[in-house]
Design a protein around this motif. Structure first.
Motif, PDB file in Angstrom:
ATOM      1  N   VAL A  69       1.380  -0.812  -0.050  1.00 47.99           N
ATOM      2  CA  VAL A  69      -0.247  -0.104   0.325  1.00 47.99           C
ATOM      3  C   VAL A  69       0.373   1.054   0.347  1.00 47.99           C
ATOM      4  O   VAL A  69       1.924   1.579   0.793  1.00 47.99           O
ATOM      5  CB  VAL A  69      -0.898   0.144   1.382  1.00 47.99           C
ATOM      6  CG1 VAL A  69      -1.515   1.184   1.242  1.00 47.99           C
ATOM      7  CG2 VAL A  69      -2.250  -1.172   1.416  1.00 47.99           C
ATOM      8  N   LEU A 120      -7.591   3.446   7.908  1.00 47.72           N
ATOM      9  CA  LEU A 120      -6.621   3.987   8.186  1.00 47.72           C
ATOM     10  C   LEU A 120      -6.427   2.111   8.556  1.00 47.72           C
ATOM     11  O   LEU A 120      -5.781   1.471   8.236  1.00 47.72           O
ATOM     12  CB  LEU A 120      -6.642   4.752   8.498  1.00 47.72           C
ATOM     13  CG  LEU A 120      -5.882   5.976   8.586  1.00 47.72           C
ATOM     14  CD1 LEU A 120      -5.130   6.723   9.079  1.00 47.72           C
ATOM     15  CD2 LEU A 120      -4.581   5.408   7.438  1.00 47.72           C
ATOM     16  N   GLU A 121      -7.525   1.773   8.629  1.00 44.19           N
ATOM     17  CA  GLU A 121      -7.778   0.706  10.319  1.00 44.19           C
ATOM     18  C   GLU A 121      -8.098  -0.826   8.746  1.00 44.19           C
ATOM     19  O   GLU A 121      -6.985  -1.635   8.714  1.00 44.19           O
ATOM     20  CB  GLU A 121      -8.622   0.315  11.098  1.00 44.19           C
ATOM     21  CG  GLU A 121      -8.078   0.327  12.346  1.00 44.19           C
ATOM     22  CD  GLU A 121      -9.205   0.878  13.609  1.00 44.19           C
ATOM     23  OE1 GLU A 121     -10.559   0.687  12.919  1.00 44.19           O
ATOM     24  OE2 GLU A 121      -9.174   0.949  14.825  1.00 44.19           O
ATOM     25  N   ALA A 154      -1.384   6.489   1.815  1.00 42.88           N
ATOM     26  CA  ALA A 154      -2.073   6.947   2.636  1.00 42.88           C
ATOM     27  C   ALA A 154      -2.361   8.543   2.938  1.00 42.88           C
ATOM     28  O   ALA A 154      -3.817   8.880   3.417  1.00 42.88           O
ATOM     29  CB  ALA A 154      -1.769   5.562   4.516  1.00 42.88           C
ATOM     30  N   LEU A 159       1.826  10.753   7.607  1.00 45.27           N
ATOM     31  CA  LEU A 159       1.160  10.013   6.947  1.00 45.27           C
ATOM     32  C   LEU A 159       2.819   9.937   5.778  1.00 45.27           C
ATOM     33  O   LEU A 159       2.975   8.973   5.130  1.00 45.27           O
ATOM     34  CB  LEU A 159      -0.272  10.188   6.646  1.00 45.27           C
ATOM     35  CG  LEU A 159      -1.596   9.781   6.848  1.00 45.27           C
ATOM     36  CD1 LEU A 159      -3.374  10.009   6.544  1.00 45.27           C
ATOM     37  CD2 LEU A 159      -1.082   8.553   7.575  1.00 45.27           C
ATOM     38  N   GLU A 181      -5.114  -1.221   6.666  1.00 43.49           N
ATOM     39  CA  GLU A 181      -3.913  -2.737   6.988  1.00 43.49           C
ATOM     40  C   GLU A 181      -4.422  -3.951   6.736  1.00 43.49           C
ATOM     41  O   GLU A 181      -3.259  -4.788   7.854  1.00 43.49           O
ATOM     42  CB  GLU A 181      -3.552  -1.818   8.258  1.00 43.49           C
ATOM     43  CG  GLU A 181      -2.618  -0.539   8.770  1.00 43.49           C
ATOM     44  CD  GLU A 181      -1.917  -0.335   9.954  1.00 43.49           C
ATOM     45  OE1 GLU A 181      -1.769  -0.980  10.811  1.00 43.49           O
ATOM     46  OE2 GLU A 181      -1.503   0.557   9.952  1.00 43.49           O
ATOM     47  N   GLU A 195      -4.746  -6.766   5.876  1.00 44.68           N
ATOM     48  CA  GLU A 195      -5.034  -7.495   4.170  1.00 44.68           C
ATOM     49  C   GLU A 195      -6.421  -8.128   3.808  1.00 44.68           C
ATOM     50  O   GLU A 195      -6.533  -7.932   2.466  1.00 44.68           O
ATOM     51  CB  GLU A 195      -3.227  -9.014   3.977  1.00 44.68           C
ATOM     52  CG  GLU A 195      -2.271  -7.887   4.356  1.00 44.68           C
ATOM     53  CD  GLU A 195      -1.148  -8.896   4.161  1.00 44.68           C
ATOM     54  OE1 GLU A 195      -1.012  -9.976   4.236  1.00 44.68           O
ATOM     55  OE2 GLU A 195      -0.085  -7.899   4.530  1.00 44.68           O
ATOM     56  N   GLU A 215       6.131   6.779   5.679  1.00 44.47           N
ATOM     57  CA  GLU A 215       6.190   6.292   3.850  1.00 44.47           C
ATOM     58  C   GLU A 215       7.378   6.261   3.466  1.00 44.47           C
ATOM     59  O   GLU A 215       7.262   5.829   2.584  1.00 44.47           O
ATOM     60  CB  GLU A 215       4.572   6.713   3.114  1.00 44.47           C
ATOM     61  CG  GLU A 215       3.685   5.756   3.023  1.00 44.47           C
ATOM     62  CD  GLU A 215       2.625   5.736   2.538  1.00 44.47           C
ATOM     63  OE1 GLU A 215       2.901   6.528   1.140  1.00 44.47           O
ATOM     64  OE2 GLU A 215       1.854   5.495   2.405  1.00 44.47           O
ATOM     65  N   ALA A 236      -1.232   2.885  11.566  1.00 43.92           N
ATOM     66  CA  ALA A 236      -1.955   4.444  11.340  1.00 43.92           C
ATOM     67  C   ALA A 236      -2.967   4.634  11.948  1.00 43.92           C
ATOM     68  O   ALA A 236      -3.015   5.880  11.925  1.00 43.92           O
ATOM     69  CB  ALA A 236      -1.141   4.453   9.635  1.00 43.92           C
ATOM     70  N   ALA A 237      -3.742   4.249  11.854  1.00 43.35           N
ATOM     71  CA  ALA A 237      -5.078   4.155  12.462  1.00 43.35           C
ATOM     72  C   ALA A 237      -4.740   4.897  13.276  1.00 43.35           C
ATOM     73  O   ALA A 237      -5.867   5.923  14.448  1.00 43.35           O
ATOM     74  CB  ALA A 237      -5.810   3.350  12.312  1.00 43.35           C
TER      75      ALA A 237
END
Lengths: 338, 338
Positions: free
Chosen positions: A231, A252-253, A234, B252, A256, A258, B256, B234-235
DNA sequence: CACTGGCACTCCTGGACAGGGAGTGCCAAA
DNA sequence: TTTGGCACTCCCTGTCCAGGAGTGCCAGTG
């Protein structure tokens, strides 16, 4: 439906996408050369609203497209606008510098995020559709092996294997020869059958170890339906003022997870060249307000999917063009490494 | 400085961390059994503000700790609170299920994020500090090899190698034997020296190929200062109402960027068991409002770092305990695989 | 001398309210 | 069928006001 009404819809979609604000009849009449007055546009808009293509956030506001409206736009109105020559060059250069398969995926996902200014998701080439190039056994301790499997798409899988008995160097070589003889060049889809017979072919004293090995192989091959995804971008979720109605949290959750991402990219069955899922058309609940554009890629046949996730209010022509171009070029690269 | 003043500071830190709102003198006097009146607390607070440990968002608001205040809290006041037995069990169980090194890292980073409710970052075991377990060559096409290197920390690196001449199966076996003879068991730190002499040891007709191989090896080993990191949680940035003053955007984005993350985890030199960087103490500009708690891990010596990133307003005792516990257990696991 | 209660003061917060503006729907006329 | 006009609706912004929380300071007390 009138041709002009379609033009009005297109105008609304385009303006709303670029300004992010409800668009009124006056703006449409002025900025797009329709040759009619605002009042006429108002009538058309009333019709489009009645038909469910656009809606009003509240009385006395302009109109915004509905999911149905976007769908019509994508199907009938949006002309895909090809990437600029500069973009095309950048894509080629950036991807051709990849040093291994992992790097291809990493670069691809970044590239997509950057080109589309959205969240990009790329699935690693699916194991199930590739075949075994080589298997390697390395003894870590007398009772612990590392199994490394290399596929023809260049993917490498590794697993620890606990062996029931201590193994000599000789034993390890034997086993390696055996598994390579049996599996090399075989499609992973056929592998389970072959692996089943593996233990029977080993020297009697290695049977137990061979079956431990077989078990691990099965786990990596068959049970390995969980596939990896990468990914990027974001941060683009915060563009355009937090496009998701609620908070970013659930998005966001989900990014993450898959499992969710795999669902997002679409089931393996979709062999369509390019898919656009708008709003409710998405199965994943958290993405009901989003649009997902995905494409399959692979050398010849599809071995994986890639796509981007953004607000329904996205630049469809540009996004579709970018996803398609990148998917094509990645396919070419994989083709070269065959 | 007075003992009671320190207690007041502790009270302010603890309350602010849990309520997320400026804390006033009355609240401190009531909720913490200091045995003095609110007015007295006010005097102490005036002192603490003068000394720079706390500040007022605006006149007539309660006080919140400054970075300096948190620092004092961490150094002298915070007693690390160990993980609960249940948490400890969960950590062990979850990590012991890992099937390979990648999985250890993935699980670790998720675990940290979940335990601390913050963003977790884990560096893959550094190549430079490990040694070569095995090298494998697989020919993809007559002029294209795949080189796979396995290290004693279980890490697998792969690279494509273009060969200047077509190679037979025999040639590949020869080369494999050569590189393994020379490099197996050697520390990666010593590898460059050995790799330099590699080409000279090959059969004359393989010299060119051997030096191509050597070049790629050097790239993966030496130039490979870019090290991989995994991120999760990240959430959690959206927890506690967007803790970062501005938007999430820069954060964010930074998450990355591998370079930034490496910087965040601290330069290799820091062999301290556990580091806490609060606010300005962070070198990375985007994280000036954040706290980073990091720990080194590895079998015996440190081969990588892990940590979490959160608001300066974080639960220090809990976070520190979690990071420390996880780092320790991961080290144990790596130890077992030596 | 340190602590305490009291009091005036500051400043944020939330609700109420009015004015301006954008956009609509409808109607009558071309 | 299209157009200009007009009344209407509703959001948005700024202002104002009351309420509340918290402070600083001061004088009094043990």
């Amino acid at each position: 439906m009138d041709d002009r009404k379609l033009e009005v819809l297109r105008a609304i979609v385009e303006d709303y996408v670029s300004t992010q604000e409800p668009v009124g009849s006056k703006a449409v009449a002025q900025r797009h050369a329709l040759g009619v007055s605002a009042a006429t546009v108002r009538n058309d808009m009333a019709y489009l609203e009645e038909a469910g293509y656009i809606q009003q956030p509240h009385t006395s506001a302009g109109r915004i497209p509905t999911a149905k409206g976007y769908r019509l736009f994508v199907d009938r109105l949006g002309k895909i606008k090809p990437l600029s020559a500069a973009e095309r060059r950048a894509v080629h250069r950036f991807l051709s510098e990849a040093i291994d398969l992992d790097d291809v995926v990493t670069r691809t996902v970044r590239l997509l995020a950057q080109l589309t200014h959205q969240v990009a998701v790329v699935q690693y080439p699916s194991l199930n559709r590739s075949s075994v190039r080589h298997l390697e056994l390395v003894s870590l301790t007398p009772t612990r092996l590392m199994l490394v499997m290399i596929t023809d798409t260049g993917r490498v899988e590794q697993r620890y294997v606990e062996t029931p008995a201590e193994l000599t160097e000789e034993d390890v070589l034997d086993l390696r020869r055996l598994v390579n003889e049996q599996l090399q060049g075989k499609a992973l889809a056929d592998a389970p059958r072959i692996i089943g017979g593996l233990a029977g072919l080993a020297r009697p004293e290695l049977r137990a170890t061979a079956s431990a090995l077989a078990r691990v192989l099965l786990e990596s091959v068959v049970a390995r339906t969980e596939e990896r995804v990468a990914v990027a971008g974001a941060a683009n979720l915060t563009r355009n003022g937090n496009f998701f109605a609620g908070s970013l949290r659930p998005i966001l959750e989900a990014l993450e997870e898959e499992v969710v991402l795999m669902q997002l990219l679409g089931r393996a069955d979709s062999n369509a060249l390019l898919t656009v899922r708008i709003g409710d058309e998405n199965e994943v609940a958290d993405f009901r307000e989003a649009t997902v554009v995905t494409a399959g890629y692979g050398p010849g046949s599809v071995v994986g999917h890639m796509g981007v996730l953004g607000p329904t209010r996205m630049d469809y022509p540009g996004t579709i063009a970018a996803v398609r171009a990148v998917a094509r070029y990645v396919s070419e690269i994989l083709e070269q490494n065959r």
